[in-house]
Design a protein around this motif. Structure first.
Motif, PDB file in Angstrom:
ATOM      1  N   PHE A 213      45.395  33.755  43.842  1.00  0.00           N
ATOM      2  CA  PHE A 213      44.253  34.678  43.866  1.00  0.00           C
ATOM      3  C   PHE A 213      43.052  34.181  43.049  1.00  0.00           C
ATOM      4  O   PHE A 213      42.126  34.932  42.791  1.00  0.00           O
ATOM      5  CB  PHE A 213      44.689  36.062  43.358  1.00  0.00           C
ATOM      6  N   LEU A 214      43.076  32.910  42.651  1.00  0.00           N
ATOM      7  CA  LEU A 214      42.018  32.444  41.748  1.00  0.00           C
ATOM      8  C   LEU A 214      40.740  32.004  42.469  1.00  0.00           C
ATOM      9  O   LEU A 214      39.649  32.121  41.923  1.00  0.00           O
ATOM     10  CB  LEU A 214      42.543  31.290  40.880  1.00  0.00           C
ATOM     11  N   LYS A 215      40.870  31.507  43.691  1.00  0.00           N
ATOM     12  CA  LYS A 215      39.681  31.004  44.390  1.00  0.00           C
ATOM     13  C   LYS A 215      38.915  32.155  45.060  1.00  0.00           C
ATOM     14  O   LYS A 215      39.541  33.091  45.565  1.00  0.00           O
ATOM     15  CB  LYS A 215      40.104  29.984  45.452  1.00  0.00           C
ATOM     16  N   PHE A 383      53.034  41.306  34.683  1.00  0.00           N
ATOM     17  CA  PHE A 383      52.075  40.955  35.731  1.00  0.00           C
ATOM     18  C   PHE A 383      51.322  42.205  36.197  1.00  0.00           C
ATOM     19  O   PHE A 383      50.092  42.224  36.258  1.00  0.00           O
ATOM     20  CB  PHE A 383      52.816  40.300  36.904  1.00  0.00           C
ATOM     21  N   SER A 384      52.085  43.248  36.484  1.00  0.00           N
ATOM     22  CA  SER A 384      51.473  44.494  36.961  1.00  0.00           C
ATOM     23  C   SER A 384      50.521  45.071  35.921  1.00  0.00           C
ATOM     24  O   SER A 384      49.431  45.549  36.242  1.00  0.00           O
ATOM     25  CB  SER A 384      52.568  45.507  37.299  1.00  0.00           C
ATOM     26  N   VAL A 399      34.177  42.924  32.790  1.00  0.00           N
ATOM     27  CA  VAL A 399      34.415  41.522  33.168  1.00  0.00           C
ATOM     28  C   VAL A 399      34.038  41.347  34.639  1.00  0.00           C
ATOM     29  O   VAL A 399      33.960  42.321  35.389  1.00  0.00           O
ATOM     30  CB  VAL A 399      35.910  41.112  32.977  1.00  0.00           C
ATOM     31  N   THR A 400      33.807  40.084  35.007  1.00  0.00           N
ATOM     32  CA  THR A 400      33.513  39.795  36.414  1.00  0.00           C
ATOM     33  C   THR A 400      34.838  39.673  37.175  1.00  0.00           C
ATOM     34  O   THR A 400      35.913  39.572  36.567  1.00  0.00           O
ATOM     35  CB  THR A 400      32.745  38.475  36.546  1.00  0.00           C
ATOM     36  N   VAL A 401      34.739  39.638  38.501  1.00  0.00           N
ATOM     37  CA  VAL A 401      35.945  39.454  39.317  1.00  0.00           C
ATOM     38  C   VAL A 401      36.595  38.112  38.971  1.00  0.00           C
ATOM     39  O   VAL A 401      37.817  38.004  38.851  1.00  0.00           O
ATOM     40  CB  VAL A 401      35.587  39.517  40.821  1.00  0.00           C
ATOM     41  N   ASP A 402      35.750  37.108  38.765  1.00  0.00           N
ATOM     42  CA  ASP A 402      36.251  35.778  38.430  1.00  0.00           C
ATOM     43  C   ASP A 402      37.069  35.818  37.126  1.00  0.00           C
ATOM     44  O   ASP A 402      38.180  35.276  37.064  1.00  0.00           O
ATOM     45  CB  ASP A 402      35.049  34.841  38.261  1.00  0.00           C
ATOM     46  N   GLN A 403      36.511  36.459  36.104  1.00  0.00           N
ATOM     47  CA  GLN A 403      37.223  36.561  34.820  1.00  0.00           C
ATOM     48  C   GLN A 403      38.501  37.374  34.965  1.00  0.00           C
ATOM     49  O   GLN A 403      39.526  37.057  34.362  1.00  0.00           O
ATOM     50  CB  GLN A 403      36.314  37.218  33.764  1.00  0.00           C
ATOM     51  N   ASN A 407      42.169  36.256  34.018  1.00  0.00           N
ATOM     52  CA  ASN A 407      42.958  37.020  33.033  1.00  0.00           C
ATOM     53  C   ASN A 407      44.361  37.320  33.572  1.00  0.00           C
ATOM     54  O   ASN A 407      45.350  37.226  32.849  1.00  0.00           O
ATOM     55  CB  ASN A 407      42.257  38.345  32.687  1.00  0.00           C
ATOM     56  N   ILE A 408      44.410  37.686  34.851  1.00  0.00           N
ATOM     57  CA  ILE A 408      45.721  37.990  35.456  1.00  0.00           C
ATOM     58  C   ILE A 408      46.584  36.727  35.472  1.00  0.00           C
ATOM     59  O   ILE A 408      47.761  36.755  35.105  1.00  0.00           O
ATOM     60  CB  ILE A 408      45.548  38.537  36.901  1.00  0.00           C
ATOM     61  N   ALA A 409      45.967  35.613  35.867  1.00  0.00           N
ATOM     62  CA  ALA A 409      46.716  34.348  35.943  1.00  0.00           C
ATOM     63  C   ALA A 409      47.217  33.945  34.556  1.00  0.00           C
ATOM     64  O   ALA A 409      48.371  33.517  34.401  1.00  0.00           O
ATOM     65  CB  ALA A 409      45.833  33.264  36.539  1.00  0.00           C
ATOM     66  N   ASP A 410      46.368  34.084  33.547  1.00  0.00           N
ATOM     67  CA  ASP A 410      46.756  33.697  32.176  1.00  0.00           C
ATOM     68  C   ASP A 410      47.906  34.562  31.667  1.00  0.00           C
ATOM     69  O   ASP A 410      48.865  34.061  31.066  1.00  0.00           O
ATOM     70  CB  ASP A 410      45.556  33.824  31.224  1.00  0.00           C
TER      71      ASP A 410
END
Lengths: 418, 306
Positions: A213-215, A383-384, A399-403, A407-410
């Motif tokens: 979901f990062l890109k 994760f949830s 935060v932006t969608v990108d951030q 954040n979720i990935a981290d």
């Protein structure tokens, strides 16, 4: 005289045999078990089960959110919270790793497992840890009257059409915020994003649990961006940042304050058809989840019954699990808003016309996928939590969608390594 | 000889009486000592011991890991944010509860008729469970039909459908208000009790000397209720460190308002990191006691008679 003698012998034999037969039919009669399920449940469960099996049931109900802490505290202390307990799909990874529940493969027959397709969500390393009893998957629930009043004749099949319809409903002044979408730090916000990710045509992780979901062109990213856009367009109530899914669904949709429930639960259709529980009775219907491509997708969030290994009444507990997940009981329990997990029960209800929005539900049920093809991971709760925290922060403009995606990935990466 | 014998008999009698008193004393304190040992000290020692092990039901065994849980806290970003939120709650709650609590106690102390009814009304929020208070305030803060927005709109202010929890500052203040609403009555009661113990003749003497009300408040009232204020501030500090219900009900696990106790709950019951949760609980207890100790020592130094 001889006839009288024979009759007496026959009667005496019957008097001895009949109680023995009755004992064979109810071999566990006189035993007692405790069962812990989310509220509400039908009032006659305990009495009906005791009538059928002779086993006494102490049925305890708690709100769904309160069950897990009760289970965890008891199980970590090595005691049984109950002989039979709720077992949610999202707990599968953790509870399997903790080895708290007994596998049920040897006591649940293959036909049952085959009839209950979502049973595979509760199977870890070949061990069936719970028998699904409520077939929770996601459809979309809409207020058909609102659509009609807005001049919309055809229900949306694509996400673009869904947004356009919502805008039209808002423009006509039918509802101020047509879309019900939880944006709070609750599970409901996460599950809505999962559904929209599926609707955007993607998945959360690859087979090695690498985030997908990062890109910016990924489905998860687009799903988050869509949520933000719907909020900015005034289609979603800004107060949703603090409202649970139950408040958005039970209160706002049921009162006609919203027109579309993005993450609709099929079991709620009965509630929305009851004038005593909803002012929108007769107006609500389920539709297939609209997607970017127009081909519907969904995923399952079933709930099961499990038996803790430390339960002292395993036989009686197994009897309850079998009884509660039987076709006969599932069909009867639909009247209480519990959608059957057995395909056969679902089909019979649909054929008899008892299943509300039956065609849509049966069609959607065929598209249900597990959220995690590899099985629910033990780090799912982290994760949830990261997902709904990120959604909440995006919705508040922090935060932006990108951030948020990063954040979720981290957080997921951190949880995986713990 | 007779006097020696008499003296010996008296000593024996005194020793017996002394032994009897000692036994009686031990018997009287035994229940509380046993209860404290079983319900406080043993669990505390057990918690300290477990915090030095890895207690995670998803992983086999409970190996000794030393201070790893405590070291991990230093790199836990979520925890850091929760600590900042908690310290903000503590500062806001202690200052407001103390200042406004003293003022309210002074006002109630002036009331001569119906004071007990007034006090009963003031104490009501403290008597209610934290969750109930929070739910009441959740309705007050409701964006649509909420009382607060309604009142502000009556004054012509633009608060139609205003969402109080959508920015961090507003959300923290909103949660703090609910906590202060619940805990301030205790400050009022403690300080009021101390005020009522001040002898009237001190005020009469001050009046004869021409002191103003303000001078009497700062020269007589405040110095004589300092120890009570210290107790109230200690209580305010500990309760603010323990803030949970209000934040949980009003904003769930939102990172903006999440205090350290909610972080502990999530680590323990959501993530099943039991020993990390135990280590966090111990740190919160120590920090809370250390901050409280500052008030107590400060007041002790300024009020002792030697």
């Amino acid at each position: 005289m001889r006839g009288l003698l024979l009759s007496s012998v026959a009667l005496a034999t019957l008097a001895l045999v009949v109680p023995a037969l009755a004992d064979d039919a109810k071999p566990l009669a006189g035993k007692s078990i405790t069962v812990l399920l989310p509220s509400p449940q039908a009032a006659n469960i305990a009495a009906d089960f005791e009538k059928d099996t002779g086993i006494h049931v102490d049925l305890q109900t708690l709100s769904w959110d309160d069950i897990r802490p009760k289970l965890v505290t008891a199980l970590v202390a090595g005691t049984a919270p109950a002989d039979v307990t709720e077992f949610d799909w999202s707990w599968t990874g953790q509870f399997s790793a903790a080895d708290w529940y007994r596998p049920l493969n040897d006591v649940i027959d293959a036909d049952t497992v085959s009839d209950i397709g979502v049973a595979k969500i509760f199977t870890v390393n070949g061990n069936l840890l719970g028998v699904p009893y409520t077939n929770d998957f996601r459809v979309m629930l809409v207020n058909a009257k609102h659509f009609k009043d807005a001049g919309i004749d055809k229900m949306p099949t694509t996400l673009d059409q869904l947004v356009a319809d919502a805008k039209q409903i808002k423009a006509k002044g039918i509802t101020q915020y047509p879309i019900g979408l939880p944006l709070s730090t609750t599970e409901g916000a996460s599950t809505s994003w999962y559904l929209l990710t599926k609707a955007e045509g993607g998945d959360l992780f690859d087979k090695d649990f690498n985030p997908l979901f990062l890109k910016p062109d990924s489905a998860g990213y687009k799903a988050m961006a869509l949520e933000l856009q719907m909020l900015k367009d005034g289609l979603v109530d800004p107060a949703s940042t603090g409202l649970k899914d139950s408040q958005i669904n039970d209160t706002m949709f049921a009162k006609g304050l919203t027109s579309i429930m993005i993450s609709g639960e099929p079991g709620r259709l009965g509630q929305f058809a009851d004038p005593a529980q909803a002012t929108v009775a007769g107006q609500v219907q389920a539709i297939l989840v609209p997607t970017a491509s127009g081909t519907t997708r969904s995923y399952g969030l079933p709930e099961a019954l499990g038996i803790p290994k430390v339960s002292q009444n395993q036989d009686a507990a197994i009897a309850f699990v079998k009884w509660f997940t039987s076709k006969q009981f599932q069909e009867a329990n639909y009247a209480n808003g519990v959608l059957p997990t057995r395909t056969s029960a679902l089909a019979e209800l649909s054929a008899s016309g008892k299943l509300l929005s039956g065609d849509a539900l049966v069609a959607q049920a065929k598209t249900v996928e597990p959220l995690f093809a590899q099985g629910t991971p033990p780090w799912y709760p982290q994760f949830s939590s990261a997902v709904n925290t990120a959604i909440n922060a995006v919705a508040k403009g922090q935060v932006t969608v990108d951030q948020a995606m990063q954040n979720i990935a981290d957080a997921t990466k951190k949880a995986m390594t713990e | 000889m007779t006097s020696v014998a008499l003296s010996g008999a008296l000593n024996t009698k005194r020793r017996a009486a002394s032994n009897g008193d000692a036994v009686l004393g031990l018997l009287l304190v035994a229940p509380i000592v046993i209860a404290m040992a079983a319900l406080v000290f043993f669990p505390l020692v057990e918690t300290v011991w477990d915090s030095l092990h890895r207690v995670n039901p998803m992983q086999p065994g409970t190996p000794f890991i030393g201070v790893a849980n405590y070291v991990n806290m230093l790199s836990d970003a979520d925890l850091g944010r929760a600590w900042i939120n908690t310290f903000i709650y503590v500062v806001i709650a202690v200052i407001v509860e103390t200042v406004v609590g003293i003022l309210c106690a002074s006002l109630i102390n002036q009331v001569r008729v119906g004071r007990q009814w007034l006090l009963a009304a003031v104490v009501l929020p403290w008597a209610l469970p934290g969750v109930v208070n929070a739910v009441i305030w959740m309705w007050i803060y409701q964006p649509g039909a909420g009382l607060l927005n309604g009142i502000l709109m009556l004054f012509g202010l633009p608060f139609d459908n205003h969402v109080w929890f959508n920015d961090r500052v507003g959300a923290i203040i909103a949660v703090s208000v609910v906590h202060i609403w619940r805990m301030m009555p205790l400050t009022i009661v403690i300080v009021l009790a101390a005020m009522q113990g001040i002898p009237d003749h001190l005020y009469e003497a001050a009046r004869i000397d021409g002191a103003s009300r303000r001078q009497m408040f700062f020269s007589i009232t405040l110095p004589l209720v300092r120890s009570a204020i210290a107790v109230a501030m200690t209580n305010a500090t500990v309760s603010a460190f323990n803030l949970f219900d209000e934040a949980w009900v009003l904003t769930s696990t939102s990172a903006d308002t999440r205090p350290v106790l909610i972080q502990i709950y999530l680590e323990t019951f959501q993530n099943l990191h039991f020993s990390y949760g135990m280590a966090l609980s111990l740190v919160v207890t120590v920090v809370s006691l250390l901050v409280s100790l500052i008030f107590v020592l400060r007041v002790y130094n300024t009020t002792r008679y030697d």
